[in-house]
Design a protein around this motif. Structure first.
Motif: not given
Length: 243
Positions: A148-160, A162-170, A194-198
Motif C-alpha cells: 500500500q505504501a509503495l502504491f501511494a508513492e508511485g513506482f516503476e513497473i517492468d523496470g522501465q 513509472w506509474v503515478k501514485p494510486s490508492q490500494l485498499e485491502i 493493474v496486472k503489471r503493478m501487482m
C-alpha cells in the motif's frame, strides 16, 4: 439545429451517404408527413419529424452508453476474429463513430463508456486530468501495508515505466488460499496497468473488474453484456470530473 438528411441518416448508422441515397430510393421516408427522396434536403432536428418505414428517427449529436463489459469481448470498434463491445449494441443504438473510451482487457469485466463524443473521451483519458478509475481484483498472494505504501508513492513497473501514485485498499485476505481481495484506484490507463503493478510486487491478478470511472459507479442493475444511456445527471457529473 439544421442538418442534411443524408448526414442525419449516416450518423444514425444507416450507412455512407451513397448507401443512404440508395436507401431513400427504396424506402419511404417522410419529413412532417411528406415523402422525401433527396438526401441533400435540410431538416431542423429539434422540430421536424422524420420517419423511415414508419419508424420515428431522433437525431442526437452524441450518445453515451454505460456498458457492463463481460469477459470474452474486446474493447475495439471492429475485429475480423473477435467479438467487440460494439457488437453488443442493438442495431437501433448504433451511431457513426461510436467507440469505447479506453480499454478493458478481454478477460476484464466492468464499467466501459461507449460514445461518439471524442472531446469528452480525450479529457477522460488524458493523464493531465487525473480522472480516477477504481478496480476490484482477486489476486494470488497476500497484499500488505508495505504494498500500500509503495502504491501511494508511485513506482516503476517492468523496470522501465513509472506509474503515478494510486490508492490500494485491502478488502480481505485468505491466508489458507494465499489470496487477497483488493480495490485499486489509478489515474492512468497504461497497457495492462493493474496486472503489471501487482506483478511488480509479486502478485498475480486472477479476476479484475472496473467498478467506476471518474467517480461514476457501474449500475448494479446492469448484467454483464447489458448497457444503458447515461442520465443527464450522470453525464454532467462525468463532464465535471473531466474538466
Amino acid at each position: 439545429m439544421k442538418i442534411r438528411l443524408d448526414k442525419m441518416l449516416s450518423h444514425l448508422g444507416y450507412g455512407s451517404r451513397k448507401e443512404v441515397k440508395n436507401l431513400l430510393k427504396k424506402q419511404e421516408l417522410l419529413v412532417n408527413g411528406q415523402r422525401v427522396k433527396d438526401g441533400k434536403a435540410s431538416i431542423e432536428t429539434t422540430s421536424d419529424q422524420v420517419t423511415l418505414a414508419g419508424e420515428v428517427l431522433v437525431y442526437e449529436a452524441f450518445v453515451y452508453y454505460m456498458l457492463h463489459k463481460p469477459k470474452g469481448v474486446i474493447s475495439a470498434t471492429e475485429d475480423a476474429r473477435e467479438r467487440t463491445v460494439i457488437d453488443l449494441l442493438r442495431p437501433e443504438d448504433l451511431r457513426a463513430g461510436i467507440f469505447p473510451v479506453g480499454r478493458l482487457d478481454k478477460d476484464t469485466t466492468g464499467f466501459l463508456l461507449l460514445t461518439n463524443d471524442g472531446s469528452l473521451a480525450h479529457d477522460l483519458l488524458s493523464p493531465k486530468k487525473k480522472v480516477p478509475k477504481r478496480y476490484l481484483a482477486t489476486v494470488d498472494g497476500l497484499v500488505t501495508s508495505k504494498d500500500q505504501a509503495l502504491f501511494a508513492e508511485g513506482f516503476e513497473i517492468d523496470g522501465q515505466e513509472w506509474v503515478k501514485p494510486s490508492q490500494l485498499e485491502i478488502l480481505s485476505v485468505d491466508t489458507s488460499r494465499q489470496q487477497s481481495h483488493i480495490a485499486l484506484t489509478i489515474v492512468e490507463g497504461k497497457f495492462h496497468q493493474v496486472k503489471r503493478m501487482m506483478k511488480t510486487v509479486g502478485k498475480t491478478v486472477i479476476e479484475l473488474h472496473r467498478e467506476s470511472m471518474g467517480g461514476l459507479t457501474l449500475d448494479q442493475n446492469l448484467k454483464r453484456g447489458d448497457y444503458r444511456q447515461l442520465t443527464e445527471k450522470e453525464l454532467a457529473f462525468l463532464k465535471e470530473k473531466a474538466n
